[in-house]
Design an enzyme around this catalytic site. Sequence first.
Site, PDB file in Angstrom:
ATOM      1  CB  CYS B  85       0.500  24.450  58.674  1.00  0.00           C
ATOM      2  SG  CYS B  85      -0.647  25.551  58.526  1.00  0.00           S
ATOM      3  CG  HIS B 201      -2.945  20.997  58.836  1.00  0.00           C
ATOM      4  ND1 HIS B 201      -2.487  20.900  60.185  1.00  0.00           N
ATOM      5  CD2 HIS B 201      -3.275  21.516  58.268  1.00  0.00           C
ATOM      6  CE1 HIS B 201      -2.486  22.375  59.967  1.00  0.00           C
ATOM      7  NE2 HIS B 201      -2.990  23.029  59.195  1.00  0.00           N
ATOM      8  CD  GLU B 203      -1.822  17.793  61.421  1.00  0.00           C
ATOM      9  OE1 GLU B 203      -1.213  17.254  60.587  1.00  0.00           O
ATOM     10  OE2 GLU B 203      -2.204  18.957  61.175  1.00  0.00           O
TER      11      GLU B 203
END
Lengths: 77, 227
Positions: B85, B201, B203
């Site tokens: 990002c 993302h 994560e």
Amino acid sequence: MKIKIIVTLKSGVLDPQGKAIQQTLTGMGFNDVKEVRQGKYFDIETNESDEAKAKKNVDEMCKKLLANLVIEDYKIL
Amino acid sequence: MRSSVIIFPGSNCDRDMDVALKKYGFKNHMIWHNDITLPKCDLVVLPGGFSYGDYLRCGSIAGKSKIIQSVIDFAKSGGLVLGICNGFQILTETGLLPGVLQQNKYLNFICRNVHVKVNDKKNKYFKDISKDILELHIAHNEGNYFCSEEELKVIEDNNQIALTYCNSDGSNNKDSNPNGALKNIAGIFNKEKNVLGMMPHPERMIDKYLSGQDGSVFFENLIRNSK
């Protein structure tokens, strides 16, 4: 010495903000508006007194940070 | 395997990344942007967030921060550098990745799950990955990938497109493009494929009770390939 810089999107690069502004202006009754392109303006005050040198430095600043040359052009005024 | 996550003022996915990397076996260090050198590591991550408040252009100020020269040197020496990002935006601003991330086409901040297709597996990030289509989360205002036609040709010729936005069946079209990105590009590599920038993302998708598990697929694969 103060140096002014204008950074604009290159022609052909999509400018959604400019388009939104243009549509709003048209909606407000400004029917003559054909296109709006939004840009950035910088005022740089420099300690360099030699104008040519100062502009050369500013040119480097534009290339290295102030403009992203993939999508933007700059003009030192 | 050792990793470093760089924290910039305004980063906000750094700790999520720390949790994810540790969960899958990385020994992770958090590195402050004012540091000059990186510790010895196998992977450097530039996390998501709003470094320097997105001033000037997203990622532009972080791209000139003190730690960045070490990150560039690490990348040039073949080290793995992953930008998520805002990290992707920073990588384009440093010149490690081609192109630029512009404001989303419809001027909206997009925060939702998307599907992305893995486009190239000849690299350490996606080699032997068990899924070709991943469901991941995006949250950004500037994810609209753009580059010149000449640059796009180079990117395509070198198979540098890593991920593309797609439908759940893997088809790419306008409907599966959330932000107007050129060719539905969600992630790209440098020529050598050791540097990867991606808008989604992973994560955020490492726990089935929170969001989903396709991020786990990504990290499990990454640590296996990093060894």
